[in-house]
Design a protein around this motif. Structure first.
Motif, PDB file in Angstrom:
ATOM      1  N   UNK A  84      -1.077   5.313  27.486  1.00  0.00           N
ATOM      2  CA  UNK A  84      -0.592   4.786  26.205  1.00  0.00           C
ATOM      3  C   UNK A  84      -1.115   5.635  25.059  1.00  0.00           C
ATOM      4  N   UNK A  85      -2.387   6.010  25.132  1.00  0.00           N
ATOM      5  CA  UNK A  85      -2.955   6.883  24.098  1.00  0.00           C
ATOM      6  C   UNK A  85      -2.225   8.216  24.024  1.00  0.00           C
ATOM      7  N   UNK A  86      -1.938   8.795  25.190  1.00  0.00           N
ATOM      8  CA  UNK A  86      -1.202  10.071  25.223  1.00  0.00           C
ATOM      9  C   UNK A  86       0.193   9.906  24.617  1.00  0.00           C
ATOM     10  N   UNK A  87       0.871   8.824  24.968  1.00  0.00           N
ATOM     11  CA  UNK A  87       2.224   8.594  24.450  1.00  0.00           C
ATOM     12  C   UNK A  87       2.209   8.334  22.941  1.00  0.00           C
ATOM     13  N   UNK A  88       1.194   7.621  22.458  1.00  0.00           N
ATOM     14  CA  UNK A  88       1.095   7.389  21.013  1.00  0.00           C
ATOM     15  C   UNK A  88       0.884   8.700  20.273  1.00  0.00           C
ATOM     16  N   UNK A  89       0.054   9.599  20.828  1.00  0.00           N
ATOM     17  CA  UNK A  89      -0.144  10.918  20.227  1.00  0.00           C
ATOM     18  C   UNK A  89       1.144  11.718  20.207  1.00  0.00           C
ATOM     19  N   UNK A  90       1.870  11.672  21.296  1.00  0.00           N
ATOM     20  CA  UNK A  90       3.149  12.373  21.376  1.00  0.00           C
ATOM     21  C   UNK A  90       4.141  11.799  20.362  1.00  0.00           C
ATOM     22  N   UNK A  91       4.129  10.474  20.205  1.00  0.00           N
ATOM     23  CA  UNK A  91       5.011   9.818  19.240  1.00  0.00           C
ATOM     24  C   UNK A  91       4.687  10.258  17.814  1.00  0.00           C
TER      25      UNK A  91
END
Length: 148
Positions: A84-91
């Motif tokens: 989730x942290x990785x996806x939030x950064x990507x977002x």
């Protein structure tokens, strides 16, 4: 009752005749009989203890399974939290990209306008390679990297 009479008649059990219809079998003779025939005495408390022991084993197995499942859930939670942290950064990067593209487009439009102004002023006195060099110095490197 019949089995008891047979054991008494055979002499396997000793009994005391209290009266014509009542007799008492000696506990010692029953225990000796059980020992000779490798039988365990029938004790209701012993059965309860055995069932309790079995249930304790089952409860222990269940507790071990629960502990394993908890560990697995914690591992999956940790993995999902990281994802989730990785996806939030990507977002966040994706949200910033349109703004960067707008800025790069504005810079490109300003550069083209400046180039066309320069070309009309130069009236052919500068060569084309100089104009391209001026154009490239005004384009941001991040935009050039995306074009490549």
């Amino acid at each position: 009752m019949r089995q008891t009479d047979r054991f008494i008649k055979k002499g396997a059990w000793e009994a005391v005749h209290v009266n014509a219809s009542l007799r008492k079998v000696l506990v010692a003779s029953v225990e000796a009989f059980n020992a000779r025939h490798d039988r365990r005495p029938v004790d209701l408390l012993e059965r309860v203890k055995d069932r309790l022991h079995q249930q304790e084993h089952v409860a222990g197995d269940i507790l071990r399974q629960v502990a394993l499942l908890r560990t697995e859930v914690e591992e999956r939670h940790s993995t999902l939290s990281k994802r989730i942290g990785d996806l939030e950064g990507h977002l966040r990067l994706l949200k910033a990209q349109p703004q960067q593209e707008r800025e790069a487009r504005l810079t490109l439009e300003q550069t083209v306008a400046a180039l066309s102004t320069t070309m009309t002023r130069a009236e052919g006195s500068q060569n084309l390679s100089e104009l391209v060099r001026q154009l490239l110095t005004r384009i941001p490197r991040s935009y050039c990297a995306r074009l490549a």
